[in-house]
Design an enzyme around this catalytic site. Structure first.
Site, short mmCIF file in Angstrom:
data_model
loop_
_atom_site.label_atom_id
_atom_site.label_comp_id
_atom_site.label_asym_id
_atom_site.label_seq_id
_atom_site.Cartn_x
_atom_site.Cartn_y
_atom_site.Cartn_z
N SER A 1 58.14 -18.06 18.69
CA SER A 1 58.17 -19.26 17.81
C SER A 1 58.94 -19.14 16.69
O SER A 1 59.05 -20.08 15.90
CB SER A 1 56.65 -19.63 17.76
OG SER A 1 56.05 -18.61 17.17
N CYS A 2 59.13 -17.77 16.24
CA CYS A 2 59.89 -17.45 15.02
C CYS A 2 61.22 -18.26 15.21
O CYS A 2 61.82 -18.44 16.05
CB CYS A 2 60.06 -16.13 14.83
SG CYS A 2 58.59 -15.00 14.37
N VAL A 3 61.85 -18.28 13.77
CA VAL A 3 63.12 -18.72 13.84
C VAL A 3 63.92 -17.94 13.00
O VAL A 3 63.46 -17.07 12.05
CB VAL A 3 63.30 -20.21 12.91
CG1 VAL A 3 64.68 -20.64 12.74
CG2 VAL A 3 62.61 -21.07 13.65
N GLY B 1 62.30 -20.72 17.61
CA GLY B 1 61.22 -21.93 17.65
C GLY B 1 60.98 -22.37 18.95
O GLY B 1 60.52 -23.62 19.21
N ASN C 1 54.66 -12.50 19.24
CA ASN C 1 54.90 -13.28 18.33
C ASN C 1 54.33 -14.69 18.18
O ASN C 1 53.87 -15.14 17.33
CB ASN C 1 56.59 -13.31 18.34
CG ASN C 1 57.11 -14.72 17.49
OD1 ASN C 1 58.32 -15.08 17.68
ND2 ASN C 1 56.35 -15.02 16.56
#
Lengths: 161, 205
Positions: free
Chosen positions: A28-30, A94, B155
Site C-alpha cells: 500500500s506504500c507509494v 498504493g 507493508n
C-alpha cells in the site's frame, strides 16, 4: 559494477548513475521517484501513510508521510545538485493487498496515492508516469542513466515506466 | 497508550508464553486437519522495527501466501499467516483430492476457500487458547487472502500501526512438519491500545 541501493519503508534515498535504486515488495506504500535528466540524479521516497497531521512533530519521521516526504525529497534533491525546475515525478504502488472483508476495509493505498499527488501538485512537479492501485505487490528498479523505472509484478513480465 | 519499547523482560516472557500456548493449540489443530505430526518452533515475542519484519521470513521479495484476519474483542489486533509458495502448494495437494495446481497464481474458487479455511482453523485455535488464558473472549474476523510478495503483504498489514513509533510488538512462531519442510509463519500483532489489557489479563501489567 552497478551498486544496488535498497530503499526501505519510510526511507528516502538519492543517487546518481551508475548506482541503481531498488525497492522490493511495495504494497500500500507509494514510491515517489523524482529525476533530473540533465544531471542524471534521481531519488526514491518510500511513503507509507498519507498524512502526518496530529502526530507529535518532534517524533514524526517525515519520510513516512506523503505531506512531509514529498517536499523533503524535493529539497534534498536540490541540495544534492538537481535543478528543481527540471524534476519530473513518477509514482508507483498504493495497492490494497488483501481483499476487503466485513470487518476490515482499508483504503490506505488509494489515500497514499491521492496524498502524494496533492503534495506534488502543490510543488508544481509534473507526474510523467504512474502505475498505482490494484491489489498486486510491486518491485521497482530505478535506472539513473535513463530515468527508466523497471516495474515487476509476481507472475507478470517486467514493464518499463 | 502503552509505549511498547518500555516492556520489561518479564512482560515479554509472559507474551512469549501466550504465543507458546496459542501456537501449541494451532499446531494440534493443523496436525488433526492434515493427519500428520506437526512440530512447532519456539515462539518469540519481540519488539521489532517494522523494517525488519520481512527478514524473519527471508526478505521482502519472497512469494508467499498471506492470510490476514482481524482479532476482535476487548483485546484486539491483527493476525497474519505467511505461508511460503512451496508449503501452500503442498497444503492444497494434501487437502484437495486430485488437486494438481502448479502455482498459487492459478488458484480457483476451491483452492481459495481451502486456504482461507486453513487460516480460519489456525487463527481460531490460536485465539481460543488465548481467550482461555486471558479470560477475555477473542474472535477472529473472516479471513482475507492474497498470494504475493512478502514485503508487500507485511507493508499493508503494519502501515497504519506504525504512524507514531517505528516499532511493533509481534508474537511470532512457525510450524514445521516432521519430515518434509512444511512451513507456516504466524504473526500476532496486538493493537497498541489493547496491550495494557492483555498484560493485565495475564498478570504482568
Amino acid at each position: 559494477m552497478t551498486d544496488f541501493i535498497p530503499v526501505g519503508m519510510g526511507e528516502f534515498k538519492i543517487a546518481r548513475h551508475p548506482s541503481c535504486l531498488v525497492v522490493y515488495g511495495i504494497g500500500s506504500c507509494v514510491i515517489l521517484s523524482l529525476y533530473d535528466e540533465k544531471n542524471k540524479i534521481g531519488g526514491f521516497s518510500h511513503v507509507m501513510l498519507p498524512d502526518s497531521t496530529g502526530i507529535d512533530q518532534e517524533k514524526v519521521n517525515p519520510s513516512k508521510f506523503a505531506d512531509t516526504a514529498v517536499p523533503m525529497l524535493y529539497e534534498k534533491m536540490a541540495e544534492e545538485g538537481a535543478f528543481k525546475s527540471k524534476l519530473v515525478a513518477k509514482i508507483v504502488g498504493g495497492a490494497e493487498m488483501f481483499p476487503p472483508t466485513e470487518d476490515f476495509n482499508s483504503n490506505i493505498g488509494k489515500d497514499n496515492v491521492e496524498a502524494v499527488k496533492k503534495a506534488l501538485e502543490a510543488l508544481k512537479i509534473p507526474i510523467i508516469a504512474e502505475d498505482t492501485g490494484g491489489n498486486r505487490g510491486r518491485s521497482l528498479e530505478f535506472d539513473l542513466e535513463s530515468g527508466v523505472l523497471r516495474l515487476s509484478v509476481l507472475g507478470e513480465e517486467t514493464r518499463e515506466l | 497508550m502503552e509505549d511498547i519499547t518500555n516492556l520489561t523482560r518479564t512482560q515479554l516472557d509472559a507474551l512469549r508464553e501466550i504465543g507458546n500456548i496459542g501456537s501449541g493449540n494451532a499446531a494440534s489443530a493443523l496436525a488433526q486437519f492434515l493427519n500428520r505430526k506437526i512440530d512447532m518452533a519456539v515462539p518469540s515475542a519481540k519488539i521489532l522495527d517494522f523494517k525488519d519484519i520481512a527478514d524473519l521470513i527471508g526478505g521482502p521479495a519472497q512469494s508467499v501466501m498471506g492470510i490476514f484476519l482481524k482479532v476482535m474483542g476487548e483485546i484486539s489486533g491483527r493476525f497474519l499467516l505467511l505461508i511460503p509458495e512451496k508449503t501452500s502448494l503442498k497444503l492444497l495437494h494434501t487437502l484437495i483430492p486430485g488437486c494438481e495446481l502448479d502455482s498459487p497464481l492459478n488458484m480457483g474458487e476451491m483452492e481459495n476457500s481451502c486456504m482461507k479455511e486453513v487460516g480460519n482453523i489456525l487463527a481460531g485455535a490460536f485465539l481460543n487458547a488465548l481467550s482461555v488464558i486471558t479470560q477475555t473472549p477473542m474472535l477472529n474476523s473472516l479471513p482475507s487472502m492474497a498470494f504475493d510478495l512478502s514485503g508487500s503483504l507485511i507493508n499493508y498489514v503494519v502501515a497504519d500501526m506504525v504512524a507514531v513509533s517505528d516499532k511493533v510488538l509481534m508474537i511470532e512462531t512457525s510450524f514445521i512438519e516432521e519430515e518434509e519442510d512444511l512451513k507456516i509463519h504466524i504473526f500476532l500483532l496486538p493493537d497498541p491500545d489493547s496491550l495494557q489489557k492483555l498484560l493485565k489479563s495475564i498478570g504482568v501489567a
